[in-house]
Design a protein around this motif. Structure first.
Motif, mmCIF file in Angstrom:
data_model
loop_
_atom_site.group_PDB
_atom_site.id
_atom_site.type_symbol
_atom_site.label_atom_id
_atom_site.label_comp_id
_atom_site.label_asym_id
_atom_site.label_seq_id
_atom_site.Cartn_x
_atom_site.Cartn_y
_atom_site.Cartn_z
ATOM 1 N N THR A 1 24.523 38.449 35.853
ATOM 2 C CA THR A 1 25.173 39.557 35.160
ATOM 3 C C THR A 1 26.262 40.157 36.036
ATOM 4 N N LEU A 2 27.470 40.226 35.478
ATOM 5 C CA LEU A 2 28.603 40.844 36.173
ATOM 6 C C LEU A 2 28.741 42.295 35.741
ATOM 7 N N LYS A 3 29.068 43.175 36.673
ATOM 8 C CA LYS A 3 29.334 44.574 36.382
ATOM 9 C C LYS A 3 30.597 45.010 37.121
ATOM 10 N N GLY A 4 31.283 46.021 36.537
ATOM 11 C CA GLY A 4 32.479 46.561 37.164
ATOM 12 C C GLY A 4 33.716 45.717 36.958
ATOM 13 N N VAL A 5 33.652 44.748 36.038
ATOM 14 C CA VAL A 5 34.787 43.867 35.771
ATOM 15 C C VAL A 5 35.161 43.950 34.298
ATOM 16 N N SER A 6 36.392 43.535 33.968
ATOM 17 C CA SER A 6 36.907 43.623 32.598
ATOM 18 C C SER A 6 37.146 42.217 32.050
ATOM 19 N N LYS A 7 36.616 41.957 30.866
ATOM 20 C CA LYS A 7 36.775 40.640 30.253
ATOM 21 C C LYS A 7 38.242 40.404 29.906
ATOM 22 N N ILE A 8 38.727 39.184 30.206
ATOM 23 C CA ILE A 8 40.086 38.797 29.826
ATOM 24 C C ILE A 8 40.023 38.219 28.424
ATOM 25 N N GLU A 9 40.774 38.827 27.497
ATOM 26 C CA GLU A 9 40.706 38.409 26.102
ATOM 27 C C GLU A 9 41.081 36.939 25.948
ATOM 28 N N ASN A 10 40.468 36.313 24.952
ATOM 29 C CA ASN A 10 40.719 34.909 24.604
ATOM 30 C C ASN A 10 40.292 33.927 25.695
ATOM 31 N N THR A 11 39.339 34.338 26.493
ATOM 32 C CA THR A 11 38.749 33.421 27.473
ATOM 33 C C THR A 11 37.242 33.387 27.268
ATOM 34 N N LYS A 12 36.627 32.312 27.729
ATOM 35 C CA LYS A 12 35.185 32.159 27.567
ATOM 36 C C LYS A 12 34.407 33.015 28.550
ATOM 37 N N ASP A 13 34.801 32.965 29.824
ATOM 38 C CA ASP A 13 34.009 33.677 30.832
ATOM 39 C C ASP A 13 34.881 34.059 32.028
ATOM 40 N N SER A 14 36.071 34.628 31.732
ATOM 41 C CA SER A 14 36.995 35.035 32.789
ATOM 42 C C SER A 14 37.151 36.548 32.777
ATOM 43 N N LYS B 1 39.419 45.200 38.188
ATOM 44 C CA LYS B 1 40.378 46.290 38.252
ATOM 45 C C LYS B 1 39.839 47.454 39.067
ATOM 46 N N GLU B 2 38.532 47.580 39.080
ATOM 47 C CA GLU B 2 37.913 48.736 39.717
ATOM 48 C C GLU B 2 37.799 48.537 41.228
ATOM 49 N N ALA B 3 37.250 49.564 41.869
ATOM 50 C CA ALA B 3 37.096 49.503 43.319
ATOM 51 C C ALA B 3 36.115 48.419 43.734
ATOM 52 N N ALA B 4 35.089 48.200 42.914
ATOM 53 C CA ALA B 4 34.078 47.216 43.295
ATOM 54 C C ALA B 4 33.422 46.634 42.055
ATOM 55 N N GLY B 5 32.968 45.404 42.190
ATOM 56 C CA GLY B 5 32.190 44.756 41.144
ATOM 57 C C GLY B 5 30.895 44.245 41.740
ATOM 58 N N PHE C 1 31.168 43.078 45.540
ATOM 59 C CA PHE C 1 32.464 42.581 45.992
ATOM 60 C C PHE C 1 33.569 43.541 45.574
ATOM 61 N N GLY C 2 34.622 43.583 46.363
ATOM 62 C CA GLY C 2 35.759 44.444 46.072
ATOM 63 C C GLY C 2 36.508 44.796 47.351
ATOM 64 N N PRO C 3 37.569 45.597 47.237
ATOM 65 C CA PRO C 3 38.108 46.234 46.038
ATOM 66 C C PRO C 3 38.908 45.259 45.180
ATOM 67 N N GLY C 4 39.219 45.729 43.961
ATOM 68 C CA GLY C 4 39.912 44.894 43.012
ATOM 69 C C GLY C 4 41.421 44.960 43.117
#
Length: 571
Positions: free
Chosen positions: A500-513, A517-521, A532-535
């Motif tokens: 499970t990924l947290k602190g990240v933003s899904k890239i539209e029209n991709t399967k799992d990318s 953007k945030e300070a840490a994920g 991991f981070g910063p972004g």
């Protein structure tokens, strides 16, 4: 499809078999099968499942020209699947704890399999690996090596009616020995495959030509480097295979000096272990490169030398394998059944390395482990960094830019600079001037005017430097470029599927990318978490021209432009 995949599809898993004497040749040394230890009895039960599965793939129609042969997962009749039935079946006939102990029905199926092997064997004694190799001496060696061991187990099983089946099996094996005595090879480990098969044949039916051919291959010396690694650097498949084969040759030809290479490889392998019991495969030069693999293939050599040398570290490695991959060792049941010395108790454990920084220059690898987490740095590879923390796995970091379609970063070497490791790459992107007038071809054919003869101009340069260092509880990476500006770039964090990924933003029209953007994920799997981070997210262009395609895995991107400079931490 490679041999490993073919064998897997053939339901062979990781197994292959050895050979025995025909009745009347000479008496076999009796093995007390009824005194097997509990762990071995458990493997016998596991092998029974393989026998049951293999029988379902066998052609039983008496009118079929394919009678006795076994099909693989692609519905291809082949000698490898067919030999697997004899290999596993032998363990069943031999072992009192097996449901197939002295089974006449199983023996009859194995006899049909032996007849099919003879039928598909070429006149020169070779067999085919249908996925790639034809009239193949090495593939004949793989089968002969293990079928010799099967022969021995069948002979000693006391199964009624085994004589006829053994005569058929001997026919296949002796013909195979003729091929192995003269045939060629493809890869470094094939030399030891052929030599080990000849060694086992010589134990059953002594023949000077078997020994002479093995000696000819051995004269090339063992391909082990100062790191303790074999030429192919195939830590999951072929390094452990070479270990097993060299033990076989060393024992059978009374060449204990061959054991030194095996011990050297086993010592090295202790530093290739992830905290979760997997093995580092990133530097492999074969088909197991970067695959997820456990250590079952090393159980036999570690157990052999743990007992022979009373080596506590090797014993600890055996117990680690028993804990993380016990059932997978059933693929080597024939090794254990034919050598009762391995039934002895392991010596007491001695701690194995779990806190170290270890460099393997010949493999282009640096290993850092701090008990529950570890990291691997890799040269000559687009994946140049991994980080594992228990079950949570960052299985790769890559960096690329869209610099003239060739901006995928990889470094020829890893340079240690104090407490840092440095990886570098320098790229150029020239433009080309008119072709020299005196050399212009009359027909204007572009291909006849090679670009290397054109003067260059407006040459663009992009230098990338990656610095990596250890921090309390983790690692840090700095990626910095200089040269051509405004080149889109992306740092790629590739995680193992299932978490499970947290602190990240899904890239539209991709399967799992995803973008960080945030300070840490964070990435969590099985109760373990990598932070991991910063972004950095200055654009969404993750399919950069010239970069490798995204992997089939959850991937977090950090994006920017050159001059790119960013530090990211993993803990």
């Amino acid at each position: 499809m490679d041999r490993r995949q073919f064998v897997r599809n053939s339901t062979l898993a990781l197994c292959t078999l050895p050979v025995m004497r025909a009745p009347g040749d000479r008496p076999a040394h009796h093995i007390q099968a009824d005194s097997m230890p509990d762990w071995l009895q458990t493997l016998v039960k596991q092998a029974d499942k393989s026998i049951e599965s293999l029988l379902t793939f066998q052609t039983k129609d008496s009118k079929s020209p394919d009678l006795g042969g076994l099909r693989d997962g692609f519905d291809l009749l082949n000698p490898h699947s067919t030999a697997a039935l004899i290999q596993y079946g032998a363990s069943g006939l031999f072992s009192p704890g097996s449901k197939f102990y002295r089974s006449k029905e199983l023996l009859a199926s194995m006899d049909l399999a032996a007849l099919y092997l003879i039928k598909t064997q070429h006149s020169d004694g070779t067999i085919d690996l249908l996925s790639t190799n034809f009239h193949s001496t090495p593939d004949t060696g793989f089968l002969v090596k293990r079928l010799t061991m099967a022969y021995r187990l069948i002979e000693q099983s006391g199964t009624e009616g085994a004589d006829k089946m053994l005569l058929n099996l001997k026919t296949f094996l002796v013909r195979g020995g003729d091929a192995l005595s003269v045939g060629g090879i493809h890869t470094p480990n094939h030399r030891w495959v052929v030599s080990a098969a000849l060694t086992k044949l010589n134990e059953l039916w002594p023949n000077p030509k078997y020994v002479a051919r093995a000696e000819q291959w051995l004269a090339e010396h063992i391909d082990i480097d100062r790191d303790g690694q074999y030429n192919e650097k195939s830590t999951f498949i072929y390094s452990s295979l070479s270990d097993r084969l060299l033990i076989t040759i060393g024992k059978g030809l009374k060449k204990p000096e061959l054991f030194d290479a095996v011990r050297k490889n086993l010592d090295m392998t202790m530093y290739y272990v992830h905290p979760n019991g997997e093995i580092v495969t990133d530097a492999s030069g074969r088909q197991d490169k970067a695959i997820v693999g456990t250590l079952e293939n090393y159980y036999y050599p570690y157990r052999y030398f743990a007992i022979k040398d009373r080596n506590g570290e090797y014993a600890a490695m055996c117990r680690l394998i028993e804990k993380t991959a016990a059932m997978k060792t059933a693929g080597f049941l024939d090794y254990f059944l034919t050598d009762p010395s391995l039934w002895a108790e392991l010596p007491a454990d001695k701690p194995v390395p779990v806190d170290y920084v270890k460099t393997f220059p010949n493999s282009g690898l640096v290993r850092i482990r701090r008990d529950r987490w570890d990291s691997t740095l890799i040269a000559n590879n687009p994946v140049w960094f991994t980080f594992m923390k228990g079950n949570a796995v960052l299985q790769g970091v890559r960096f690329a830019s869209s610099f003239f379609g060739k901006g995928q970063f990889q470094s020829e070497k890893i340079i240690e600079n104090g407490k840092e490791w440095v990886l570098t790459q320098k790229l150029d992107g020239p433009y080309f001037q008119p072709y020299p007038k005196e050399s212009i071809v009359a027909d204007g054919d572009w291909e006849k005017m090679p670009r290397n003869f054109r003067p260059q101009s407006e040459v663009q340069i992009l230098e990338t430097k990656v610095m990596i260092w250890e921090t309390p509880g983790g690692m840090e990476i700095e990626v910095a470029t200089n040269g051509t500006e405004r080149v889109p770039a992306a740092l790629e964090l590739i995680f193992r599927p299932g978490g499970t990924l947290k602190g990240v933003s899904k890239i539209e029209n991709t399967k799992d990318s995803w973008l960080l953007k945030e300070a840490a994920g964070s990435y969590e799997l099985g109760g373990d978490t990598i932070s991991f981070g910063p972004g950095l997210a200055l654009h969404k262009n993750i399919a950069l021209r010239g970069a490798l395609p995204a992997m089939e895995a959850p991937t977090v991107f950090l994006t920017g432009f050159t001059p790119f400079k960013h530090v990211i931490r993993f803990s």
